[in-house]
Write an enzyme that holds these catalytic residues in place. Structure first.
Site, short mmCIF file in Angstrom:
data_model
loop_
_atom_site.label_atom_id
_atom_site.label_comp_id
_atom_site.label_asym_id
_atom_site.label_seq_id
_atom_site.Cartn_x
_atom_site.Cartn_y
_atom_site.Cartn_z
N GLU A 102 -7.26 61.40 4.19
CA GLU A 102 -8.32 61.39 3.43
C GLU A 102 -10.02 62.06 3.46
O GLU A 102 -10.70 61.37 2.92
CB GLU A 102 -8.37 59.72 3.07
N GLU A 146 0.62 55.64 4.17
CA GLU A 146 0.11 54.31 4.07
C GLU A 146 0.14 54.12 3.03
O GLU A 146 -0.10 54.34 1.96
CB GLU A 146 -1.72 55.14 4.20
C1 FCB Z 1 -7.48 53.83 3.54
C2 FCB Z 1 -7.91 54.07 4.90
C3 FCB Z 1 -7.34 53.56 6.21
C4 FCB Z 1 -7.79 51.65 5.55
C5 FCB Z 1 -7.12 51.05 4.08
C6 FCB Z 1 -7.59 50.35 3.35
O1 FCB Z 1 -8.47 54.21 2.59
O2 FCB Z 1 -7.57 55.32 5.49
O3 FCB Z 1 -8.35 53.42 7.30
O4 FCB Z 1 -8.43 51.07 6.12
O5 FCB Z 1 -8.12 52.38 3.11
#
Ligand code: FCB
Length: 465
Positions: free
Chosen positions: A171, A363
């Site tokens: 990210e 994620e």
């Molecule tokens: C994302 C991050 C990760 C975590 C989630 C909830 O943006 O990559 O590290 O904190 O959010």
């Protein structure tokens, strides 16, 4: 009763069911065995930077308890583990000298994963940036791209006999915008727009050079990707106009303050900054040297999609309009993020159509205030429902032809959630930060069934109680 699309095609047999984590958020051992400082180590010491003044100094103590965590992953049927290397742990100054003890830790971790039959997916950079490099200008310094490539080469030389899956970074939108624009994250900078864009350009270059390094030295044929945060929008209705409006919001830079999914991905996937962004930023863009765009756009094997939430968009009189108030927005997580599985469906489709690369959800997760209940268990039906809805949305995108290869929910154990410290819990396994006791939540048991049935369990109303 919600519509669960019972007619889905099954998940492919080789679909990968994983979990993900990040070094600073779990490892602890912040000053042990020769580790250098990370920008987060220093940032957490700033007054009011982190909720209740918490730090990642101990976190989940994963550095010492990795074996227990790997055992739990195996027990819950996890097939692949996306973790990140702590750059300052293995190279305390960020370049040059390698800290053997830091390397040894990852040797132990990778070996234990392989022994447990869990495929390691290594991420090179999840925001854990060496303070020493920050003092040399950090990402503002164009040399940062070479620093990152050198570090990458070291890691690939050491681990590619055992690791096949590589992810360059997590990210850029988050660590650039929160770390270098608003200052909410380390290193806590509030840079001017031209400086933010310069950082952005160097991060893109660093990615490209790292991919080149991986492909040049990997022993096992590498499978390489990146993980990008989806600031996603979905159409309010099924009308063609709303669909176009959502597409525009996802891939157009609308203001000098904002960016878009396309702004982050086009340069590295297509070798060009989107024209709309170039127009808006104009002379604030950094100098782009000849060869830069080709360097950053190295062919990738997959794009990692980090997805949490999205906003609805409709076509308005003056172009696309974000719909701020929606009755459906009553469904939120503890961060007050709207639960919007249709956004995942939309962005998977749009990213696949635009970039034509296989996708992996690297994620996706639900933030909640979970605790161990009087029966000794952690009941988290909201998380189960969140994951279920998103997996069904992903399955629907696959039905429509999206080549989605795997799912890595965020995260395995509750951990240090950046500026929110330990307040918010996002794991499938509860961490008691006083005792470091791990208690698998209902969602871990549920996810095990999802994995065992290769997704068929998604059609069962099972909330774990
Ligand atoms: C994302 C991050 C990760 C975590 C989630 C909830 O943006 O990559 O590290 O904190 O959010």
């Amino acid at each position: 009763m919600i519509k669960t699309h019972a007619c889905h095609k099954p998940f492919p047999q080789d679909f990968i069911w994983g979990v993900s984590s990040g070094s600073y958020q779990i490892e602890g051992a912040a000053t042990e065995d020769g580790k250098g400082d990370s920008v987060w180590d220093l940032f957490c010491k700033r007054e009011s930077a982190i909720l209740s003044g918490q730090t990642g100094e101990v976190a989940c103590d994963h550095y010492h308890r990795y074996q227990e965590d790997v055992n739990l992953m195996r027990e819950f049927g996890v097939q692949a583990y996306r973790f990140s290397f702590s750059w300052p742990r293995v190279m305390p100054e960020g370049t040059g000298r390698v800290n053997e003890k830091g390397m040894d830790f990852y040797d132990r971790l990778v070996d234990s994963l392989l022994k447990a039959g869990i495929e390691p997916w290594a991420m090179l950079f999840h925001w854990d940036y060496p303070q020493e490099l920050y003092c040399r200008g950090g990402w503002l310094n164009r040399d940062s791209a070479d620093w990152f490539a050198d570090y990458t080469r070291q890691m690939v030389e050491r681990f590619s006999d055992r690791i096949q899956y590589w992810i360059t970074y997590d990210e850029p939108s988050a660590f650039i915008m929160c770390g270098h624009k608003t200052g909410e994250h380390a290193p806590g900078l509030r840079l001017s727009l031209p400086e933010q864009l310069r950082v952005n350009h160097h991060v893109n270059l660093a990615h490209g050079k790292a991919v080149q390094a991986i492909r040049a030295v990997a022993k096992k044929k590498p499978i390489v990707g990146l993980s990008s945060y989806m600031d996603a929008h979905y159409p309010l209705t099924d009308s063609a106009e709303d669909k176009t409006a959502a597409q525009a919001m996802n891939f157009t830079v609308m203001s000098r303050e904002g960016r878009s999914v396309g702004w982050w991905l086009d340069p590295v996937m297509l070798g060009q900054y989107p024209e709309d962004g170039l127009q808006i930023f104009g002379s604030d863009m950094p100098q782009i040297l000849s060869g830069d765009m080709a360097t950053m756009a190295q062919p990738l094997d997959f794009i990692g999609i980090n997805y949490y939430s999205a906003r609805a968009v409709r076509s308005g009189e003056h172009g696309p309009e974000v719909v701020a108030e929606l009755p459906g927005y009553a469904m939120t997580t503890q961060y007050d993020w709207a639960i919007a599985p249709h956004g995942l469906y939309t962005i998977l489709r749009q990213c696949y159509e635009r970039y034509k690369r296989p996708l992996v959800i690297t994620e996706n997760g639900h933030q909640n205030n979970d605790h161990v209940m009087l029966d000794g268990k952690v009941h988290d039906p909201q998380r189960i429902d969140y994951l279920r809805r998103h997996l069904l949305a992903a399955q629907r995108a696959m039905d429509d032809g999206v080549d989605l290869r795997g799912y890595f929910p965020w995260t395995f154990t509750d951990n240090f959630e950046w500026a929110f410290g330990y307040r918010t819990r996002v794991g499938m396994v509860h961490t008691d930060y006083q005792t470091q006791k791990r208690t698998p939540k209902d969602s871990a048991y549920w996810y095990r069934k999802v994995i065992q049935t290769n997704g068929a369990h998604l059609l069962v109303d099972d909330y774990g109680v």
